[in-house]
Write a protein that holds these residues in place. Structure first.
Motif, mmCIF file in Angstrom:
data_model
loop_
_atom_site.group_PDB
_atom_site.id
_atom_site.type_symbol
_atom_site.label_atom_id
_atom_site.label_comp_id
_atom_site.label_asym_id
_atom_site.label_seq_id
_atom_site.Cartn_x
_atom_site.Cartn_y
_atom_site.Cartn_z
ATOM 1 N N ILE A 14 0.848 -1.195 0.000
ATOM 2 C CA ILE A 14 0.000 0.000 0.000
ATOM 3 C C ILE A 14 0.884 1.246 0.000
ATOM 4 O O ILE A 14 1.844 1.338 0.763
ATOM 5 N N TYR A 15 0.533 2.186 -0.860
ATOM 6 C CA TYR A 15 1.337 3.386 -1.071
ATOM 7 C C TYR A 15 0.449 4.624 -1.063
ATOM 8 O O TYR A 15 -0.774 4.519 -1.253
ATOM 9 N N LYS A 52 3.418 16.582 -3.897
ATOM 10 C CA LYS A 52 2.851 16.955 -5.193
ATOM 11 C C LYS A 52 3.971 17.400 -6.124
ATOM 12 O O LYS A 52 4.786 18.246 -5.747
ATOM 13 N N SER A 53 3.998 16.825 -7.302
ATOM 14 C CA SER A 53 4.959 17.289 -8.302
ATOM 15 C C SER A 53 4.486 16.790 -9.664
ATOM 16 O O SER A 53 3.544 15.999 -9.755
ATOM 17 N N SER A 54 5.156 17.228 -10.717
ATOM 18 C CA SER A 54 4.757 16.773 -12.048
ATOM 19 C C SER A 54 4.948 15.264 -12.162
ATOM 20 O O SER A 54 4.274 14.594 -12.945
ATOM 21 N N LEU A 55 5.857 14.706 -11.326
ATOM 22 C CA LEU A 55 6.117 13.262 -11.374
ATOM 23 C C LEU A 55 5.018 12.449 -10.690
ATOM 24 O O LEU A 55 4.867 11.262 -10.950
ATOM 25 N N THR A 56 4.286 13.096 -9.779
ATOM 26 C CA THR A 56 3.242 12.363 -9.051
ATOM 27 C C THR A 56 1.833 12.783 -9.457
ATOM 28 O O THR A 56 0.856 12.240 -8.949
ATOM 29 N N MET A 112 9.473 -0.049 -11.619
ATOM 30 C CA MET A 112 10.537 0.929 -11.801
ATOM 31 C C MET A 112 10.059 2.321 -11.387
ATOM 32 O O MET A 112 10.731 3.041 -10.664
ATOM 33 N N LYS A 113 8.879 2.652 -11.839
ATOM 34 C CA LYS A 113 8.289 3.961 -11.570
ATOM 35 C C LYS A 113 8.135 4.180 -10.059
ATOM 36 O O LYS A 113 8.482 5.224 -9.524
ATOM 37 N N LEU A 114 7.613 3.148 -9.398
ATOM 38 C CA LEU A 114 7.362 3.229 -7.963
ATOM 39 C C LEU A 114 8.676 3.338 -7.184
ATOM 40 O O LEU A 114 8.800 4.135 -6.248
ATOM 41 N N ALA A 115 9.665 2.541 -7.569
ATOM 42 C CA ALA A 115 10.972 2.570 -6.899
ATOM 43 C C ALA A 115 11.593 3.967 -7.013
ATOM 44 O O ALA A 115 12.151 4.501 -6.049
ATOM 45 N N PHE A 116 11.444 4.556 -8.177
ATOM 46 C CA PHE A 116 11.957 5.904 -8.429
ATOM 47 C C PHE A 116 11.311 6.935 -7.494
ATOM 48 O O PHE A 116 11.978 7.747 -6.864
ATOM 49 N N LEU A 117 9.981 6.849 -7.384
ATOM 50 C CA LEU A 117 9.248 7.816 -6.560
ATOM 51 C C LEU A 117 9.495 7.607 -5.066
ATOM 52 O O LEU A 117 9.520 8.560 -4.292
ATOM 53 N N LEU A 118 9.687 6.349 -4.672
ATOM 54 C CA LEU A 118 9.984 6.041 -3.271
ATOM 55 C C LEU A 118 11.348 6.611 -2.888
ATOM 56 O O LEU A 118 11.521 7.197 -1.826
ATOM 57 N N MET A 147 8.676 10.863 -2.678
ATOM 58 C CA MET A 147 7.449 11.481 -3.177
ATOM 59 C C MET A 147 6.258 10.581 -2.890
ATOM 60 O O MET A 147 5.111 11.005 -2.955
ATOM 61 N N VAL A 148 6.565 9.324 -2.604
ATOM 62 C CA VAL A 148 5.533 8.334 -2.290
ATOM 63 C C VAL A 148 5.917 7.637 -0.987
ATOM 64 O O VAL A 148 7.095 7.383 -0.739
#
Ligand code: MN
Ligand code: MN
Length: 285
Positions: free
Chosen positions: A203-204, A209-213, A240-246, A250-251
């Protein structure tokens, strides 16, 4: 606004009923979660991934997309579900035991604690007193309340909107107000009475808030989401996307919560509208 709360509450309650009736030995967690989420999506929006927390797991477990876990005889299964309409959330939970009655007292105790708490909810009641009613009920059953899990106030698009409703007497003198929406959720255990982190779950939630999220915020209204929901959004690139944001914070990834002594845990929850002389249960089923 209250009509939307009522409608969302009813849908959450109905989803919970469907889920509870489908839990059987050999059925997978994933099947139940998808069935419930499918029902909600046909009527409203999902407020958070269906939590299916079994035995010593108290909260925050939702199946992964390839989850192979199935229910076993004697499992103590907590199902926690949320639906929203236009941001007005209904949050409700119950506990079932799979093809056994070995721990029916544990489950009934959570129901009794919730019932007793609901019976004292009205404008002006101190939330510490609600905690006392819950704690007294649970101790009388010879179990323990989980002290570091709480109920909460609910506001539009905010599941935990600032006020925590304790599951024990914490001395809080904050008073309930007419028109407030709150969730009360006693957790009862055979263990020591608190939960600890047991590693990262599925669960995430976006915390920056950013252009990436922005795409995630748009899709999930800023509310919690499951990794398995990202398949539609990002295809094979979800991990990949989630790992990047974590990594960029940002997440946030929720930890799975287990009872500190691996005690069994039961839970019951309703969302309520506080009234002058009582309350209305919004998550009827
Ligand atoms: Mn809940
Ligand atoms: Mn809740």
């Amino acid at each position: 606004m209250y009509e939307k709360f009522r409608e969302a509450g009813k849908i959450a309650g109905q989803a919970l009923k469907i889920g509870a009736e489908s839990v059987k030995e050999g059925v997978s967690y994933l099947e139940i979660a998808e069935k419930m989420e499918g029902y909600i999506k046909s009527k409203a929006k999902i407020a958070f991934p269906v939590n299916i927390s079994v035995n010593n797991v108290a909260a925050h477990y939702t199946p992964a997309c390839d989850d192979e876990k199935v229910f076993k005889e004697g499992d103590i299964v907590k199902i926690d579900v949320g639906a929203h309409i236009d941001g007005y959330i209904g949050d409700t939970a119950l506990t079932v035991e799979v093809e056994s009655n070995e721990n029916s007292r544990l489950i009934e105790c959570a129901g009794l604690a919730l019932e007793n708490a609901i019976s004292v909810v009205k404008e002006g009641v101190e939330i510490g007193y609600i905690g006392k009613v819950i704690e007294d009920t649970i101790l009388k059953c010879n179990f323990k309340p989980i002290k570091n899990l709480q109920g909460h106030s609910i506001e539009r698009y905010r599941l935990h909107a600032g006020i925590s409703i304790p599951n024990y007497f914490d001395g809080s003198k904050i008073k309930l107000k007419e028109g407030q929406v709150i969730a009360i959720e006693p957790f009862v255990t055979t263990g020591i009475g608190y939960v600890v982190d047991a590693g990262a779950g599925n669960i995430y939630q976006v915390i920056k808030k950013s252009s990436l999220t922005s795409e995630l915020i748009k899709h999930f209204d800023g509310l919690p989401f499951a990794k398995r929901w990202l398949k539609n959004l990002y295809g094979g690139k979800a991990d990949m996307k989630l790992a990047f944001l974590l990594k960029r914070r940002m997440v946030h990834q929720y930890n799975i919560l287990v009872e500190a002594r691996n005690g069994l845990v039961s839970q019951m929850e309703h969302t309520l509208l506080v009234e002058k002389d009582g309350c209305e249960i919004l998550t009827t089923r």
